[in-house]
Motif scaffolding. Structure first.
Motif, PDB file in Angstrom:
ATOM      1  N   LYS A  97      21.331 -16.161  10.206  1.00 17.60           N
ATOM      2  CA  LYS A  97      20.075 -15.748  10.714  1.00 17.60           C
ATOM      3  C   LYS A  97      20.119 -15.343  12.367  1.00 17.60           C
ATOM      4  CE  LYS A  97      15.111 -16.489  10.109  1.00 17.60           C
ATOM      5  NZ  LYS A  97      14.159 -17.444   9.542  1.00 17.60           N
ATOM      6  N   GLY A  98      19.651 -14.174  12.485  1.00 16.91           N
ATOM      7  CA  GLY A  98      19.496 -13.795  13.929  1.00 16.91           C
ATOM      8  C   GLY A  98      20.905 -13.554  14.626  1.00 16.91           C
ATOM      9  N   ARG A  99      22.050 -13.406  14.025  1.00 17.10           N
ATOM     10  CA  ARG A  99      23.356 -13.336  14.523  1.00 17.10           C
ATOM     11  C   ARG A  99      23.748 -11.804  14.254  1.00 17.10           C
ATOM     12  NH1 ARG A  99      27.331 -18.004  14.496  1.00 17.10           N
ATOM     13  NH2 ARG A  99      25.905 -19.528  15.727  1.00 17.10           N
ATOM     14  N   SER A 100      24.714 -11.306  15.004  1.00 19.61           N
ATOM     15  CA  SER A 100      25.347 -10.300  14.860  1.00 19.61           C
ATOM     16  C   SER A 100      26.939 -10.588  13.976  1.00 19.61           C
ATOM     17  CB  SER A 100      25.933  -9.503  16.299  1.00 19.61           C
ATOM     18  OG  SER A 100      24.674  -9.284  16.856  1.00 19.61           O
ATOM     19  N   ILE A 101      27.091  -9.899  13.204  1.00 24.60           N
ATOM     20  CA  ILE A 101      28.248 -10.221  12.438  1.00 24.60           C
ATOM     21  C   ILE A 101      29.161  -8.927  12.226  1.00 24.60           C
ATOM     22  CG2 ILE A 101      29.073 -11.049  10.070  1.00 24.60           C
ATOM     23  CD1 ILE A 101      26.346 -12.417  10.021  1.00 24.60           C
ATOM     24  N   VAL A 102      30.568  -9.397  12.309  1.00 25.77           N
ATOM     25  CA  VAL A 102      31.327  -8.163  12.031  1.00 25.77           C
ATOM     26  C   VAL A 102      32.318  -8.816  10.753  1.00 25.77           C
ATOM     27  CG1 VAL A 102      33.453  -7.006  12.824  1.00 25.77           C
ATOM     28  CG2 VAL A 102      31.870  -7.649  14.299  1.00 25.77           C
ATOM     29  N   LEU A 103      32.227  -7.638   9.652  1.00 21.73           N
ATOM     30  CA  LEU A 103      33.008  -7.947   8.508  1.00 21.73           C
ATOM     31  C   LEU A 103      34.292  -6.977   8.589  1.00 21.73           C
ATOM     32  CD1 LEU A 103      30.440  -7.005   5.965  1.00 21.73           C
ATOM     33  CD2 LEU A 103      31.126  -9.182   6.533  1.00 21.73           C
ATOM     34  N   VAL A 104      35.489  -7.804   8.422  1.00 20.19           N
ATOM     35  CA  VAL A 104      36.819  -7.269   8.169  1.00 20.19           C
ATOM     36  C   VAL A 104      37.257  -6.950   6.727  1.00 20.19           C
ATOM     37  CG1 VAL A 104      38.956  -7.469   9.246  1.00 20.19           C
ATOM     38  CG2 VAL A 104      37.099  -8.263  10.527  1.00 20.19           C
ATOM     39  N   ASP A 105      37.697  -5.969   6.507  1.00 21.87           N
ATOM     40  CA  ASP A 105      38.158  -5.635   5.283  1.00 21.87           C
ATOM     41  C   ASP A 105      39.477  -4.925   5.228  1.00 21.87           C
ATOM     42  OD1 ASP A 105      38.268  -5.390   2.311  1.00 21.87           O
ATOM     43  OD2 ASP A 105      36.877  -3.675   2.194  1.00 21.87           O
ATOM     44  N   ASP A 106      40.468  -5.326   4.345  1.00 19.22           N
ATOM     45  CA  ASP A 106      41.812  -4.795   4.496  1.00 19.22           C
ATOM     46  C   ASP A 106      41.999  -3.391   4.126  1.00 19.22           C
ATOM     47  OD1 ASP A 106      41.133  -5.386   1.803  1.00 19.22           O
ATOM     48  OD2 ASP A 106      42.940  -6.147   1.249  1.00 19.22           O
ATOM     49  N   VAL A 107      41.259  -2.934   2.935  1.00 20.56           N
ATOM     50  CA  VAL A 107      41.509  -1.420   2.631  1.00 20.56           C
ATOM     51  C   VAL A 107      39.921  -0.996   2.172  1.00 20.56           C
ATOM     52  CG1 VAL A 107      42.204   0.079   0.849  1.00 20.56           C
ATOM     53  CG2 VAL A 107      43.566  -1.846   1.825  1.00 20.56           C
ATOM     54  N   LEU A 115      23.914 -10.482   3.823  1.00 18.81           N
ATOM     55  CA  LEU A 115      23.885 -11.033   5.181  1.00 18.81           C
ATOM     56  C   LEU A 115      22.488 -10.502   5.750  1.00 18.81           C
ATOM     57  CD1 LEU A 115      27.759 -10.303   6.511  1.00 18.81           C
ATOM     58  CD2 LEU A 115      26.527 -12.288   5.911  1.00 18.81           C
ATOM     59  N   GLN A 116      22.164  -9.042   5.757  1.00 21.78           N
ATOM     60  CA  GLN A 116      20.876  -8.761   6.239  1.00 21.78           C
ATOM     61  C   GLN A 116      19.849  -9.212   5.337  1.00 21.78           C
ATOM     62  OE1 GLN A 116      21.891  -4.609   5.771  1.00 21.78           O
ATOM     63  NE2 GLN A 116      22.379  -4.184   7.826  1.00 21.78           N
ATOM     64  N   ALA A 117      19.885  -9.536   4.141  1.00 22.06           N
ATOM     65  CA  ALA A 117      18.822 -10.099   3.355  1.00 22.06           C
ATOM     66  C   ALA A 117      18.581 -11.548   3.850  1.00 22.06           C
ATOM     67  CB  ALA A 117      19.275 -10.073   1.996  1.00 22.06           C
ATOM     68  N   HIS A 118      19.477 -12.008   4.129  1.00 21.21           N
ATOM     69  CA  HIS A 118      19.388 -13.543   4.843  1.00 21.21           C
ATOM     70  C   HIS A 118      19.233 -13.778   6.357  1.00 21.21           C
ATOM     71  CE1 HIS A 118      21.011 -14.279   0.858  1.00 21.21           C
ATOM     72  NE2 HIS A 118      20.549 -15.502   1.021  1.00 21.21           N
ATOM     73  N   GLY A 119      18.918 -12.553   6.853  1.00 13.51           N
ATOM     74  CA  GLY A 119      18.279 -12.288   8.354  1.00 13.51           C
ATOM     75  C   GLY A 119      19.438 -12.066   9.489  1.00 13.51           C
ATOM     76  N   ALA A 120      20.567 -11.591   9.008  1.00 16.67           N
ATOM     77  CA  ALA A 120      21.525 -11.365  10.050  1.00 16.67           C
ATOM     78  C   ALA A 120      20.754 -10.074  10.983  1.00 16.67           C
ATOM     79  CB  ALA A 120      22.838 -10.892   9.315  1.00 16.67           C
ATOM     80  N   ALA A 121      20.741 -10.209  12.296  1.00 16.34           N
ATOM     81  CA  ALA A 121      20.357  -9.217  13.042  1.00 16.34           C
ATOM     82  C   ALA A 121      20.988  -7.913  13.209  1.00 16.34           C
ATOM     83  CB  ALA A 121      20.382  -9.780  14.337  1.00 16.34           C
ATOM     84  N   ARG A 122      22.417  -8.225  12.882  1.00 10.74           N
ATOM     85  CA  ARG A 122      23.235  -6.589  12.916  1.00 10.74           C
ATOM     86  C   ARG A 122      24.504  -7.051  12.003  1.00 10.74           C
ATOM     87  NH1 ARG A 122      24.404  -3.703  18.731  1.00 10.74           N
ATOM     88  NH2 ARG A 122      25.971  -2.244  17.816  1.00 10.74           N
ATOM     89  N   VAL A 123      24.942  -6.204  11.455  1.00 11.98           N
ATOM     90  CA  VAL A 123      26.393  -6.353  10.769  1.00 11.98           C
ATOM     91  C   VAL A 123      27.099  -4.922  10.895  1.00 11.98           C
ATOM     92  CG1 VAL A 123      27.273  -6.611   8.315  1.00 11.98           C
ATOM     93  CG2 VAL A 123      25.234  -7.490   9.083  1.00 11.98           C
TER      94      VAL A 123
END
Length: 76
Positions: A37-47, A61-69
């Motif tokens: 909630k309220g955090r900026s998150i970076v997702l890392v994917d291999d391919v 993540l956005q549905a649970h309140g992430a500020a930015r993904v």
């Protein structure tokens, strides 16, 4: 390490069409929503194939309140 995969077929075992048309996300949040909630998150994917994995994870993540993904992929 806040996402877990729901039981079911892996994305890599699905066709391109199946990935794009998938209506439900294969991911769920581990633990409490307060972790994102309220955090900026970076997702890392291999391919990057269709982008479905990143979009579905970001939706949870956005549905649970992430500020930015944002996402970063190693190879395309």
């Amino acid at each position: 390490d806040v996402l877990a995969r729901k039981p079911g077929r892996k994305q890599s075992k699905k066709s391109r069409i199946e990935r794009i048309q998938q209506r439900t996300t294969p991911f769920m949040l581990k633990g409490e929503a307060e972790v994102v909630k309220g955090r900026s998150i970076v997702l890392v994917d291999d391919v990057y194939t269709t982008g479905a994995t990143i979009r579905q994870a970001a939706t949870v993540l956005q549905a649970h309140g992430a500020a930015r993904v944002r996402s970063m992929t190693i190879a395309r």
